[in-house]
Design an enzyme around this catalytic site. Structure first.
Site, short mmCIF file in Angstrom:
data_model
loop_
_atom_site.label_atom_id
_atom_site.label_comp_id
_atom_site.label_asym_id
_atom_site.label_seq_id
_atom_site.Cartn_x
_atom_site.Cartn_y
_atom_site.Cartn_z
N LYS A 114 -68.51 -1.44 60.18
CA LYS A 114 -68.29 0.01 60.32
C LYS A 114 -69.63 0.73 60.31
O LYS A 114 -70.28 0.84 59.27
CB LYS A 114 -67.45 0.58 59.18
CG LYS A 114 -67.05 2.03 59.48
CD LYS A 114 -66.54 2.78 58.26
CE LYS A 114 -67.55 3.72 57.67
NZ LYS A 114 -68.10 4.74 58.59
N GLU A 164 -77.79 -2.12 49.59
CA GLU A 164 -79.10 -1.55 49.91
C GLU A 164 -78.95 -0.04 49.82
O GLU A 164 -78.30 0.56 50.67
CB GLU A 164 -79.54 -1.96 51.33
CG GLU A 164 -79.73 -3.45 51.52
CD GLU A 164 -80.94 -3.99 50.79
OE1 GLU A 164 -81.84 -3.20 50.43
OE2 GLU A 164 -80.99 -5.21 50.56
N CYS A 204 -84.83 5.41 53.53
CA CYS A 204 -84.75 4.91 52.15
C CYS A 204 -86.14 4.59 51.60
O CYS A 204 -86.40 4.73 50.41
CB CYS A 204 -83.86 3.68 52.11
SG CYS A 204 -84.39 2.39 53.25
N GLU A 222 -83.25 11.77 45.61
CA GLU A 222 -83.59 11.42 46.98
C GLU A 222 -83.33 12.64 47.86
O GLU A 222 -82.18 13.03 48.07
CB GLU A 222 -82.74 10.23 47.44
CG GLU A 222 -83.19 9.65 48.74
CD GLU A 222 -82.30 8.51 49.21
OE1 GLU A 222 -81.06 8.62 49.10
OE2 GLU A 222 -82.85 7.51 49.71
#
Ligand code: NAD
Length: 503
Positions: free
Chosen positions: A191, A266, A300, A398
């Protein structure tokens, strides 16, 4: 006031949007209820794609297909050399369509086309690397258990794998997972992000063209709650390989734990680049700009915290600011662009909110900080925030935008404290001419990757993943295929059994 960005509409803007259908059991199908998702180019505003929108029924069909392909199909049983040949063919076909795929990723994600080409080229290399690992995967044997016993440890494919990917590197991230799962002999349901699914569907076509048997890879477009969540909980799935935010990663792990599925995670990062006075400051300044603004900071690995020694902070930051002012922001399809569009207006608003909150927390916008006016799309100026302290949200969370937070230090201890003072642990950078300094930082920083006098390079040979809340497990590297296997111990006994239990 700068002139508004002039975004040129590409040919795709006046053509009908391309429609992508789900790939289930080797066939392209629509959703049973006929629903579709629309994706507009964040850099231009026109509709690029429609995808058939999967729901529960399509998840079930895809799982059944992947399960059947695993249980009774040829893929897990064929020679590794045959699997490797299909992976290599896939790599060749990706390479042949590199420009088309790069263009789709640039249009759907807003990333610069030149960068997208680099990502697809990198993906080709990963597919080839995975093919090499398919052929070298092996178990162990133990002939030291006595004359009558031989112990053999097999590496078997784990089964059906659910692969869930984010929007920021659509083709590259699926290529960090799928070829290794396939090399091991697994089957998969994939997906992609609902915002950037097109290139994954192209990969599906390529895999079919390369000769992958039906049902081995099934691809579903859809929303996280409707498709991602049931893909994690489904009883036919043995492993979940997820890349995305730490928030959704935690939910995914909690759900996978209900049936003790293996997970590979991850997740997010809040990475620091530490710059010492004895560094090659010209190179470090360039890397600071690259680390902060590459992929519009929607990365990331972004070096979103610049941790600079106080003694050089003013001059160094002036150099960084000068370089940042030369970064070309604009049309993702222009070859010269370095920073393209932000993925969505909601995300841009979130990033702008972090910048505003930092300013009211006592730090100051040193450069940029504004949404750029344009005739189309959504763009943010590369932004540098000075005077950031460790407790501020902008230093801990983040941000995922082109925003560089600057913190300063006076000792290596303080630099390490700042670098490690975050729930994340994905990557870090250190800049110094001293091997002592570099080694001390590299050994003591709590992150899965450390770049020394360079930043954000990647090689399929090197494992990648996070400490702390940046993830669980590693991708790439020589053990990448092993991750998609189970170990089976077989004990062969020869001759009459000697150790009777009852007698
Ligand atoms: P996200 O977590 O919102 O979504 C990731 C994927 O999960 C998407 O396909 C989404 O549809 C799906 N999803 C959403 N809810 C779900 C649910 N309940 N169950 C199952 N799946 C669900 O992340 P994003 O915004 O697409 O991507 C950005 C994030 O990804 C950032 O945090 C970034 O750091 C991270 N990321 C990490 C790496 C890495 O290698 N560590 C690489 C790229 C991106």
């Amino acid at each position: 006031m700068n002139a508004p960005l002039n975004i040129i509409m590409p040919a795709e803007a006046s053509a009908a949007p391309k429609t992508y259908r789900l790939l289930i059991d080797g066939k392209h199908v629509d959703a049973r209820d006929g629903r579709t998702l629309e994706r507009k180019s964040p850099g231009h505003g026109f509709t690029v794609s429609h995808y058939a929108q999967a729901g529960e029924a399509e998840v079930e069909a895809a799982m059944q297909a992947a399960h059947k392909a695993f249980e009774t199909g040829p893929w897990p049983r064929m020679k590794a050399a045959e699997r490797a040949a299909i992976l290599l063919k896939t790599a060749d076909l990706i390479e042949a369509r590199l420009e088309d795929i790069a263009r789709l990723d640039a249009l759907e994600s807003g990333k610069p086309i030149a960068q997208a080409r680099g990502e697809i080229g990198g993906a080709v290399d990963i597919w080839r690397y995975a093919a090499s690992l398919a052929r070298t995967l092996h178990g162990e044997s133990y002939a030291n258990l006595g004359d009558a016993m031989l112990g053999v440890v097999l590496r078997e494919p784990i089964g059906v794998v659910s692969i869930i990917t984010p929007w920021n590197f659509p083709f590259l991230i699926v290529s960090q997972k799928l070829p290794f799962a396939l090399a091991a002999g697994c089957t998969a349901v994939v997906k992609p992000s609902e915002m950037t699914s097109a290139s994954t569907f192209v990969l599906g076509d390529i895999l079919m063209q390369a000769g992958l048997p039906a049902g081995v890879v099934n691809i579903l477009a859809g929303l996280g709650a409707d498709v991602g969540a049931p893909m994690v909980g489904h009883p036919l799935v043995e492993m979940v390989s997820f890349t995305g935010s730490t928030r959704v990663g935690k939910m995914t792990m909690a759900s996978a734990a209900q049936s003790l599925k293996k997970v590979s995670m991850e997740l997010g990062g809040k990475n620091g680049q530490i710059v010492f006075p004895d560094a090659d400051l010209e190179a470090a300044a360039d890397a600071a700009v690259f680390g902060g603004f590459f992929n519009a900071g929607e990365c990331c690995n972004a070096g979103s915290r610049l941790i600079v020694h106080e003694a050089i902070a003013d001059d160094f930051l002036a150099a960084v600011k000068a370089l940042a002012s030369r970064v070309i922001v604009g049309d993702p399809l222009d070859d010269r662009t370095k920073v393209g569009a932000m993925i969505s207006s909601d995300h841009l608003a979130k990033v702008a909110g972090y910048v505003a909150a930092a300013a009211s927390d006592g730090s100051s916008v040193y450069s940029g900080g504004k949404q750029l006016a344009s005739n189309a799309g959504q763009y943010l100026d590369p932004t540098i925030i000075r005077g950031v302290t460790e407790d501020m949200a902008i230093a801990r969370e983040e941000v995922f935008g082109p925003v560089l937070s600057v913190l300063t230090f006076e000792s290596i201890e303080k630099a390490l404290h700042i670098a490690n003072n975050t729930p994340y642990g994905l990557s870090a950078g250190v800049w110094s001419a001293s091997i002592d300094t570099c080694m001390s930082v590299a050994r003591r920083v709590r992150s899965g990757t450390v770049w020394v006098n360079t930043f954000m390079e990647g090689y399929p040979e090197l494992p990648f993943g996070g400490y702390k809340q940046s993830g669980l497990g590693r991708e790439l590297g020589k053990r990448a295929v092993e991750d998609y296997t189970e170990e089976k111990t077989i004990q062969f006994h020869r001759g009459q059994r000697t150790g009777w239990w009852v007698g």
